[in-house]
Enzyme design. Structure first.
Site, PDB file in Angstrom:
ATOM      1  N   CYS A  68      38.149 -34.514  48.393  1.00  0.00           N
ATOM      2  CA  CYS A  68      38.767 -33.527  47.784  1.00  0.00           C
ATOM      3  C   CYS A  68      38.006 -32.954  46.521  1.00  0.00           C
ATOM      4  O   CYS A  68      37.316 -31.884  46.429  1.00  0.00           O
ATOM      5  CB  CYS A  68      40.230 -33.612  47.668  1.00  0.00           C
ATOM      6  SG  CYS A  68      41.161 -33.608  48.767  1.00  0.00           S
ATOM      7  N   THR A  80      36.773 -31.549  55.901  1.00  0.00           N
ATOM      8  CA  THR A  80      36.010 -30.519  55.973  1.00  0.00           C
ATOM      9  C   THR A  80      34.991 -30.734  54.967  1.00  0.00           C
ATOM     10  O   THR A  80      35.104 -30.518  53.634  1.00  0.00           O
ATOM     11  CB  THR A  80      36.822 -28.882  55.361  1.00  0.00           C
ATOM     12  OG1 THR A  80      37.754 -29.588  54.427  1.00  0.00           O
ATOM     13  CG2 THR A  80      37.218 -28.426  56.482  1.00  0.00           C
ATOM     14  N   ARG A  90      40.672 -45.574  67.172  1.00  0.00           N
ATOM     15  CA  ARG A  90      41.812 -45.065  66.381  1.00  0.00           C
ATOM     16  C   ARG A  90      43.098 -44.908  67.264  1.00  0.00           C
ATOM     17  O   ARG A  90      44.127 -45.461  66.679  1.00  0.00           O
ATOM     18  CB  ARG A  90      41.663 -43.806  65.756  1.00  0.00           C
ATOM     19  CG  ARG A  90      42.680 -43.217  64.878  1.00  0.00           C
ATOM     20  CD  ARG A  90      42.936 -44.155  63.716  1.00  0.00           C
ATOM     21  NE  ARG A  90      43.748 -43.337  62.705  1.00  0.00           N
ATOM     22  CZ  ARG A  90      44.201 -43.847  61.670  1.00  0.00           C
ATOM     23  NH1 ARG A  90      44.274 -45.268  61.787  1.00  0.00           N
ATOM     24  NH2 ARG A  90      44.957 -43.312  60.791  1.00  0.00           N
TER      25      ARG A  90
END
Length: 440
Positions: A276, A101, A43
């Protein structure tokens, strides 16, 4: 009383350079010295070549802000230096944590990335520094789960040695209209002084302005209910779609008619995945259960949305049977594997539920997606993928399932890929009803 270092000259370290961290780091780098930290060397190499595989940041923008020399030690410098070396963050006085998360296989919150990021920051944390968390969590996670890690590793105490803030991310992957600076930002801090510094820092880059919440827990709760609310609304419309399907009524026609009322909320049926909406309600649900409350509506919405992939597969199979097509070994082309349209993000994509269910029926499933990385799809799901729509063989499939509404798919007629009596099932409602044999 400990002075907050960032009050005069912020020096920022962003922990995690993914969909959330990179756009944020780039915006801050236009005004301040910024070091972006990520544990993945590929990355870092990619960003140093001014490429962003998430497609959230343009190459030209990266060329303007990426620097090969760390700006943190310099006075008055600005720009973005990306690194995997923790020592490069030592001169920062603001640490912004933007790691994922996720939930585990049992849909329980997994705070491992957040804990490890806190350990990382704790190793370089100095007196007067601020740590700001952007990762979506349940109310209380910052102070109850993250701060103890910071205190243990740094040897300091919150609000005596260092300070904490929480400003939840509101990135919408693939959305070029509502970018990071165009979305109002909720901010908070562990003391009124820290909250003011955090709010001022974001206010310096967020064109849409900020909302200073009265506490970190309020800010955490505000974020987690944003996506829980969308999840519940989509679950309601998904349930309507299943009801109307049995009644022979087109759900999208119903929604179009209902939307003529000024206060009707125009949600559409579909798969609910991503990092999400398909995840955050589980964070709120677990915290609710910990305090002795069983969140019935939240979990009911999750159950219904999590079962939509299996429902789509069963509806497609019914259409095959009605058209006298053999289900076993039927070749099925699934259009799209990303979690949403015009976006390369495959995290928590619920299209995989359709694929697995079709495979359970004995179908031979192929995937086509011009946005997703074939290497990522193979690594994440163990499935090969057709990357170009030009490579899809004509008159080759008994069924086409349009699972993701990429613009490339909208411009094509899926019937050209079908054998005689083949069917098109349109999950997203991107085709005319004359083309689709069935849709949500």
């Amino acid at each position: 009383m400990t002075t907050i270092n960032a009050q005069k000259s912020p020096k920022i370290a962003v922990i995690g350079l993914g969909y959330v961290g990179l756009p944020l780091a780039v915006e801050f780098a236009k005004h301040y010295p910024v070091a972006g930290f990520d544990i993945k060397q590929p990355r870092i190499d990619e960003l140093n070549s001014c490429k962003d595989s998430t497609l959230e940041t343009e190459e030209q923008e990266l060329k303007m802000c990426i620097t090969r020399e760390n700006p943190l030690p310099k006075s008055g410098a600005k720009g973005l230096f990306v690194t995997t070396n923790l020592k490069d963050l030592a001169d920062a006085n603001v640490y912004i944590v933007t790691v994922p998360t996720p939930t585990d296989k049992n849909n329980r919150p997994d705070l491992t990335p957040l804990v490890k990021a806190s350990e990382t920051v704790g190793k370089v944390l100095k007196e007067g520094d601020i740590v700001i968390y952007e990762s979506t969590v349940y109310p209380g996670a910052t102070e109850e789960d993250c701060v103890p890690v910071l205190e243990k590793v740094s040897g300091m105490t919150m609000n005596e040695g260092f300070f904490v803030g929480y400003s939840p991310e509101r990135i919408n992957p693939g959305d070029k209209l509502h970018t990071v600076t165009k979305i109002k930002k909720v901010t908070s801090g562990s003391t009124p002084e820290a909250a003011a510094v955090v709010n001022g820092l974001y206010l310096s880059i967020i064109e849409a302005g900020t909302h200073l919440a009265p506490s970190i827990k309020v800010a955490e709760a505000a974020k987690v209910i944003e996506n829980s609310q969308r999840d519940i609304n989509i679950a309601f419309v998904n349930e309507l779609a299943r009801i109307f399907n049995r009644m022979g009524i087109d759900t999208l026609d119903v929604l179009e008619a209902a939307s003529t009322k000024w206060n009707f909320l125009p949600f559409k049926p579909g798969l609910v995945g991503g990092h999400c909406i398909g995840v955050d309600p589980y964070y709120l649900a677990q915290k609710a259960q910990e305090v002795g409350y069983n969140p019935e509506i939240i979990l009911a919405g999750r159950r219904l949305n999590d079962n939509m992939g299996a429902y789509v597969a069963s509806e497609a199979v019914k259409l095959l049977i009605r058209n006298d097509c053999h289900v076993k070994n039927a070749k099925v082309l699934v259009l799209g594997i990303t979690f949403k349209e015009n976006c390369p993000d495959i995290r928590n994509s619920r299209v995989i539920d359709i694929i697995k269910e079709l495979q359970e029926y004995g179908c031979a499933v192929e995937i086509a997606d011009p946005w997703a990385s074939p290497e990522e799809v193979m690594h994440e799901y163990g499935l090969p993928m057709i990357h170009s729509t030009n490579s899809i063989e004509k008159n080759n499939y008994q069924a086409v399932v349009a699972a993701v509404g990429h613009n490339e798919f909208k411009a094509l007629d899926p019937r050209t890929w079908l054998t005689k009596n083949g069917i098109v099932y349109d999950v997203k409602g991107i085709y005319d009803r004359k083309i689709s044999d069935g849709r949500l």
